[in-house]
Every structure is written in structure tokens, then in C-alpha cells.
Scaffold this active site. Structure first.
Site, PDB file in Angstrom:
ATOM      1  N   HIS A  33      -5.407  -3.153 -10.128  1.00  0.00           N
ATOM      2  CA  HIS A  33      -4.109  -4.057  -9.245  1.00  0.00           C
ATOM      3  C   HIS A  33      -5.697  -4.634  -7.900  1.00  0.00           C
ATOM      4  O   HIS A  33      -5.494  -5.098  -7.384  1.00  0.00           O
ATOM      5  CB  HIS A  33      -3.259  -3.587  -8.311  1.00  0.00           C
ATOM      6  CG  HIS A  33      -2.240  -3.518  -9.667  1.00  0.00           C
ATOM      7  ND1 HIS A  33      -1.875  -3.418  -9.945  1.00  0.00           N
ATOM      8  CD2 HIS A  33      -0.854  -4.435  -8.993  1.00  0.00           C
ATOM      9  CE1 HIS A  33      -0.684  -3.663 -10.595  1.00  0.00           C
ATOM     10  NE2 HIS A  33      -0.107  -4.420 -10.026  1.00  0.00           N
ATOM     11  N   GLY A  34      -7.046  -3.197  -8.288  1.00  0.00           N
ATOM     12  CA  GLY A  34      -8.324  -3.519  -7.240  1.00  0.00           C
ATOM     13  C   GLY A  34      -9.011  -2.230  -7.101  1.00  0.00           C
ATOM     14  O   GLY A  34      -8.401  -1.260  -7.786  1.00  0.00           O
TER      15      GLY A  34
END
Length: 465
Positions: free
Chosen positions: A321-322
Site C-alpha cells: 500500500h505504501g
């Protein structure tokens, strides 16, 4: 270009639909060109990067399909595909994160930090890398036939409805549809309705909740009530934002004859974290299950190894996700809860009545959303502290109250709760579309369209992933 923009709704989509249905043939090539225009709207150079990833995986797929099963060239081609794809993703998404952590280590030892190379993250790279990678893996496993033409494969990778934020569509899901797909009135009608409902969810529900959440997370010292209200608003924002994008993507796919898998199924009705991950971002959780958890051994190597596999999958899922320690901890939190539920043989609240099971699971998810929303770990820690230890708000509380407790915000928050907790979601609503339902959908779309013109807050959260 985003779906909820003037340029997309008034110009891009009508022109692409018109061109698509007027063409007697070559529709995949037309969709490919339209998708490159759509993607290049942000930065034309990003199209070149996508082409590189597409060409590498297409070439590797050809080698895998051509060589005998026992040939070492097949394995080398698969490894080349995996290394190249994850290498591109790693460089553009995680290189700066790695540099930052390396510099922190240097600073801790008294050494001078190195200059940080600034890299622009191409929008949607996590999604199209996973999709193109699924092709070579499926061909290697024999789960999918090799693609007939480069145009078809490039169309699959770049297909604009689901290019930026999913759902993650595997090649073997639409391999047949790339060659032949049906264009029926029912499919077009349900696709239109799903797009309109997604549009309305994004404009009328997600964006107002995002404004509330941003106000609380930006506050210098929110009180306990503010913190709980802010993270609840964020929970609704991320659900109605992301599920809205998925609804629109699936609806747009139907307009062009494609059938994409469902990505959400009322996740806030879950009675355990295990159930939550069967309902939330289904295309990602099944992708991680089939391409990571099962190859790691799944639950076939004993209890201890199962827990380790769950932890690895969720840690990497968080990192997907990041590039941030917040996402790593978010993944660890969910991985730990999944392992714990597996250990005790059910959800943490299985002893309680169903409403308590749902409420308890929702609260656990709220804690995890703090990690997801906060920019830094100290910020997340301070926010969690405000939730757990009762305290009065700091300076600016009156102004924050004035922003949060408006009649409009309270009504939309209550509406979000009702809609999120009922079983029939947008996906179910458009099946067997009747005239009264169609009129309701058109009314909501018209209202959302009018609201879009006066709404300044309109980001899609998952674009950053």
C-alpha cells in the site's frame, strides 16, 4: 484524469463509447489507445514505463509458452519477469523509502547523510505491475493460455476502467473476453447503473467524510470524542471512496463487454478480521493468497509455519500500500490478528451476540485505520493515545466543533453507517435492474453530478498506491 471529473464524464467517456461501438473491428486496439490517453493525462512519460513492463512480461510469456515444461528456459523467463516487474515497482515505489532509512542509520552513527534521489511515483503502478505479473505466472503454471497478440496483452494491462486503482484483474479472468465478449443491453444497463452509483457514493458520501476526517487528523490536539469521530469518518471515507472506484471500474468494464470480479462485499458487517479480509479488497487478498500465501506453504506445513506465512503476507500486503512504516505496522496489526483468530479457532468476539461481534471487529479495524491515515508513526501514536485515554480537546476545539458538528455532516455520517451495515450493496442493487431502481439511480447521479461542480475536495485515496 479521474472518473469524477468534467473531462472524463462530459468528454472522454462519451467519445470513447461512441468510437468503440462505431468501429466494426479493432476494438482492443482502440481501447488500448484510449487507455494510454487516459493514463498519459497525468504524465505522458508514465505510458513509456507501462509499455516497458508490458513488453517484458509479454516476451517472457512467449518464452514460457514456447518451451517444454521441463525446460530451464521457462523457469529463467519466469524469474526474469518477476525480477523485472518487482524491480520496477521497487525502484519507483520504495527506493526513496530505503534511502531515507539508510540516511537515518547514517545519522545515528554520526555519519553525514547521502543526497536523496527524488523519484516521482507513477500513478497506479502497484496495480498494473501485479496484473501483468499474474500473466506470466499463470502461463507458467498452465492456468492460462498464452496471449495471441501484443495488442490484446497491452490492452489487458492498460485497460483504463481498472488501471489506476483496481480491482486487480488477473489475465486468466478475462483472457477469453479479450478475444470475444458479449455486448448486451442488460450488461450495458447494469454497467451504467453501477458506474452512476459509484459516482454518487464518491461525491455524496466519501468526499464529505474525507473533509471531516482531514479536519480531525489535522487538529493539533483532538480530544477523545473528536478522535473517535475522525477515525470513524475516515473509515467511511476509505470504504465509500475505494468501493466507489471499484463499482465505477466494474461498471465501465461492462459498458465495453468485460466482466470484472467483485471487489467489496459489505466489509463492515464482518464478525471477525478473517471475515473482513474475505470482504475487503477481495481482488488483492485473493491475489496475495494465490501468488504468495499458498506458494509459501499456506497452512500445509503446520501451525507455526502458518502463522509465519500469515505474518509475511500481511506485512508485504501492508508495504504494497505504501513505502512507510505506518503501512508495515498496519499489515503487522492485521497479520497478528489473523494469526490470533486462527490460533483460537474463530473471531475474538465469537462468544458474543452478532451485533457485538460486528461492533468489536469494526473497532479493531478503526485502530488499524489510524495507522493507515496518519502521516507519521508519532502522529499515529498521538492519535491512538487520544482514542484510548480520555482527554479534553486542546486549543481550537470550538472551531473544530463548528466544522464537524454541522447538520449535513451528522446526517451523512448516519447515512454512511446505515448503508455500510446493510447487506445489499451497489453491486447487488444493479442486478435485475427495474424501472423504479433505474430512476433512483438516475436521480442520485444527477444530484452527484450537480454537486461535483461545487465540490473542491475530490481525491481518490487509492491513487497513491
Amino acid at each position: 484524469m479521474v472518473f469524477t471529473s468534467h473531462s472524463f464524464v462530459y468528454y472522454f467517456l462519451p467519445l470513447v463509447l461512441l468510437g468503440y461501438y462505431l468501429l466494426p473491428g479493432g476494438r482492443n486496439l482502440f481501447l488500448l489507445a484510449a487507455s494510454y490517453v487516459f493514463y498519459g493525462w497525468w504524465n505522458p512519460w508514465f505510458v513509456g514505463l507501462m509499455l516497458i513492463a508490458t513488453a517484458i512480461n509479454h516476451a517472457c510469456g512467449l518464452v514460457i509458452a514456447r518451451e517444454p515444461v521441463a525446460s530451464p528456459r521457462r523457469r529463467r523467463a519466469l524469474i526474469a519477469s518477476v525480477v523485472a516487474s518487482l524491480g520496477l515497482l521497487g525502484f519507483f515505489k520504495y527506493f526513496m523509502f530505503a534511502q531515507g532509512n539508510f540516511n537515518a542509520l547514517l545519522s545515528a552513527t554520526g555519519a553525514d547523510p547521502l543526497p536523496v534521489l527524488q523519484i516521482t511515483l507513477p500513478v497506479g503502478i502497484s496495480f498494473y505491475i501485479f496484473q501483468s505479473l499474474s500473466y506470466t505466472i499463470d502461463v507458467y503454471r498452465g492456468d492460462s493460455p498464452p496471449v495471441r497478440s501484443f495488442t490484446d496483452f497491452a490492452c489487458f494491462v492498460a485497460l483504463f476502467p481498472q488501471l489506476i486503482a483496481g480491482p486487480i484483474v488477473r489475465y486468466n479472468t478475462i483472457a477469453g473476453q479479450l478475444i470475444h465478449r458479449e455486448h448486451t443491453l442488460d450488461r450495458f444497463a447494469s454497467g451504467s447503473a453501477l458506474f452512476m452509483l459509484g459516482f454518487a457514493k464518491k461525491i455524496l458520501l466519501a468526499n464529505p467524510m474525507g473533509s471531516m476526517a482531514d479536519a480531525v487528523f489535522a487538529a493539533e490536539a483532538p480530544g477523545t470524542a473528536h478522535a473517535w469521530l475522525g477515525v470513524t469518518a475516515y473509515a467511511f471515507q476509505i470504504y465509500f471512496d475505494f468501493s466507489a472506484y471499484s463499482d465505477m471500474a466494474i461498471g465501465l468494464g461492462r459498458l465495453f463487454g468485460f466482466v470484472f470480479p467483485r471487489n467489496f462485499n459489505a466489509p463492515y458487517r464482518s464478525e471477525s478480521i478473517t471475515e473482513f479480509w474475505r470482504r475487503w479488497h477481495i481482488s488483492l487478498s485473493t491475489f496475495l493468497r494465490d501468488y504468495l500465501y499458498i506458494p509459501l506453504g499456506g497452512n500445509r506445513r503446520g501451525e507455526r509455519r502458518t502463522y509465519i506465512n500469515l505474518a509475511i503476507v500481511m506485512l508485504l500486503g501492508g508495504l504494497w500500500h505504501g513505502a512507510s512504516w505506518n503501512f508495515v505496522l498496519w499489515g503487522a496489526f492485521h497479520g497478528g490478528l489473523l494469526a490470533l483468530e486462527r490460533c483460537i479457532g474463530g473471531g475474538l468476539f465469537q462468544w458474543a451476540p452478532r451485533p457485538v461481534r460486528i461492533a468489536g471487529t469494526f473497532v479493531l479495524v478503526l485502530f488499524s485505520w489510524v495507522l493507515f491515515r496518519a502521516v507519521t508513526l508519532p502522529e499515529a501514536g498521538a492519535f491512538l493515545s487520544a482514542m484510548l485515554f480520555p482527554r479534553a480537546p486542546g486549543g481550537g476545539a470550538v472551531l473544530l466543533d463548528a466544522v464537524l458538528y454541522t447538520r449535513e455532516n451528522v446526517l451523512i455520517l448516519a447515512l454512511c453507517a446505515v448503508l455500510a451495515l446493510q447487506g445489499r450493496q451497489a453491486h447487488d442493487w444493479v442486478e435485475g435492474l427495474t424501472l423504479p431502481r433505474a430512476l433512483v439511480v438516475l436521480g442520485l447521479f444527477a444530484f452527484a453530478l450537480a454537486t461535483m461542480h461545487v465540490q473542491a475536495f475530490n481525491p481518490f485515496l487509492y491513487f497513491q498506491f
